[in-house]
Design an enzyme around this catalytic site. Structure first.
Site, PDB file in Angstrom:
ATOM      1  N   ASN A   1       2.032   1.563   4.456  1.00  0.00           N
ATOM      2  CA  ASN A   1       2.850   0.180   5.121  1.00  0.00           C
ATOM      3  C   ASN A   1       1.948  -0.231   6.288  1.00  0.00           C
ATOM      4  OD1 ASN A   1       5.894  -2.540   5.518  1.00  0.00           O
ATOM      5  ND2 ASN A   1       3.783  -2.512   4.581  1.00  0.00           N
TER       6      ASN A   1
ATOM      7  N   CYS B   1       0.369  -1.341   0.292  1.00  0.00           N
ATOM      8  CA  CYS B   1       0.402   0.308   0.137  1.00  0.00           C
ATOM      9  C   CYS B   1       1.116   1.286   0.217  1.00  0.00           C
ATOM     10  CB  CYS B   1      -0.877  -0.294   1.123  1.00  0.00           C
ATOM     11  SG  CYS B   1      -0.449  -0.205   3.096  1.00  0.00           S
TER      12      CYS B   1
ATOM     13  N   ASP C   1      -8.313   4.017   0.988  1.00  0.00           N
ATOM     14  CA  ASP C   1      -7.985   4.033   2.295  1.00  0.00           C
ATOM     15  C   ASP C   1      -8.584   4.366   4.019  1.00  0.00           C
ATOM     16  OD1 ASP C   1      -5.865   5.089   3.765  1.00  0.00           O
ATOM     17  OD2 ASP C   1      -4.713   6.233   2.378  1.00  0.00           O
TER      18      ASP C   1
ATOM     19  N   CYS D   1      -1.493   1.067   7.545  1.00  0.00           N
ATOM     20  CA  CYS D   1      -2.777   0.359   6.963  1.00  0.00           C
ATOM     21  C   CYS D   1      -3.377  -0.933   6.902  1.00  0.00           C
ATOM     22  CB  CYS D   1      -3.449   1.698   7.236  1.00  0.00           C
ATOM     23  SG  CYS D   1      -3.096   2.906   8.272  1.00  0.00           S
ATOM     24  N   ARG D   2      -3.776  -0.993   5.470  1.00  0.00           N
ATOM     25  CA  ARG D   2      -3.456  -1.587   4.836  1.00  0.00           C
ATOM     26  C   ARG D   2      -3.095  -2.887   4.140  1.00  0.00           C
ATOM     27  NH1 ARG D   2      -5.018   2.593  -0.202  1.00  0.00           N
ATOM     28  NH2 ARG D   2      -3.396   3.240   0.186  1.00  0.00           N
ATOM     29  N   SER D   3      -1.838  -2.860   4.166  1.00  0.00           N
ATOM     30  CA  SER D   3      -1.458  -3.443   3.780  1.00  0.00           C
ATOM     31  C   SER D   3      -0.934  -4.829   5.124  1.00  0.00           C
ATOM     32  CB  SER D   3       0.157  -3.403   3.203  1.00  0.00           C
ATOM     33  OG  SER D   3       1.361  -2.727   3.327  1.00  0.00           O
TER      34      SER D   3
HETATM   35  P1  4NP Z   1      -1.625   2.725   3.573  1.00  0.00           P
HETATM   36  O1  4NP Z   1      -2.727   3.941   4.545  1.00  0.00           O
HETATM   37  O2  4NP Z   1      -1.015   3.859   2.964  1.00  0.00           O
HETATM   38  O3  4NP Z   1      -2.703   2.319   3.803  1.00  0.00           O
HETATM   39  O4  4NP Z   1      -0.951   2.094   4.926  1.00  0.00           O
HETATM   40  C1  4NP Z   1      -1.260   5.191   4.304  1.00  0.00           C
HETATM   41  C2  4NP Z   1      -1.164   5.577   5.513  1.00  0.00           C
HETATM   42  C3  4NP Z   1      -0.299   7.064   6.098  1.00  0.00           C
HETATM   43  C4  4NP Z   1      -0.597   7.671   4.834  1.00  0.00           C
HETATM   44  C5  4NP Z   1      -1.523   7.542   4.065  1.00  0.00           C
HETATM   45  C6  4NP Z   1      -2.330   6.100   3.381  1.00  0.00           C
HETATM   46  N1  4NP Z   1       0.216   9.016   5.446  1.00  0.00           N
HETATM   47  O5  4NP Z   1      -0.214  10.270   3.945  1.00  0.00           O
HETATM   48  O6  4NP Z   1       0.899   9.236   5.881  1.00  0.00           O
END
Ligand code: 4NP
Length: 152
Positions: free
Chosen positions: A6, A3, A119, A8-10
């Site tokens: 790294n 993602c 997201d 939240c989702r992955s």
């Molecule tokens: P992820 O979510 O891609 O599912 O880990 C996010 C985590 C952090 C951010 C964006 C999406 N950020 O902008 O810091």
């Protein structure tokens, strides 16, 4: 499993798929990464840790890392959570064989083919839905490779 951050989702996808693979006694190596570098070294977002815990999974020991071109060497399948992740991953591909390895996770769910795992970073209430979506896709993925697919 890749993602953006790294966190939240992955990490959820890594934890969910690892559990399924262990339960079935499969010898698959599963890992996750982010296309961005901002959260490298951090544990998963507490909301992901919490929802995973509610489903009996402990993902708290994972640490974020950035996706690297060497991952094309180390892995047979690279699953992007969304289209923008997929584009960023493909930027690092150097061969047709690399490009063939990259798929959207939700392409394994016929009803969600071509869709993004949303997201949930800015949506505290999005984690339950995201967990369920990833869980469904991982189940179908395992079934697919056990019944007809070959990881090449
Ligand atoms: P992820 O979510 O891609 O599912 O880990 C996010 C985590 C952090 C951010 C964006 C999406 N950020 O902008 O810091």
């Amino acid at each position: 499993m890749v993602c953006l951050g790294n966190i939240c989702r992955s990490p959820l996808a890594e934890g969910i798929l690892k559990e399924k693979v262990i339960k079935r006694g499969l010898d698959w190596e599963i890992d996750s990464a982010g296309t961005g570098y901002w959260h490298v070294g951090e544990p998963p977002d507490r909301r992901s840790v919490q929802i995973a815990r509610e489903y009996g999974l402990d993902i708290s020991t994972q640490r974020a890392r950035q996706f690297d071109a060497l991952d094309f060497v180390g892995y047979d399948l690279i699953l992007a959570m969304d289209e923008s992740n997929r584009r960023d991953i493909l930027q690092l591909a150097t061969s047709e064989s690399d490009r063939q390895k990259v798929k959207l996770l939700l392409d394994f769910l016929p009803a969600h083919f071509g869709s993004n795992v949303p997201d949930p970073y800015y949506d505290d209430n999005g984690f339950q839905f995201v967990f369920q979506l990833i869980e469904d896709a991982c189940e179908k993925l395992v079934e697919y490779y056990l019944t007809q697919g070959q990881l090449n």
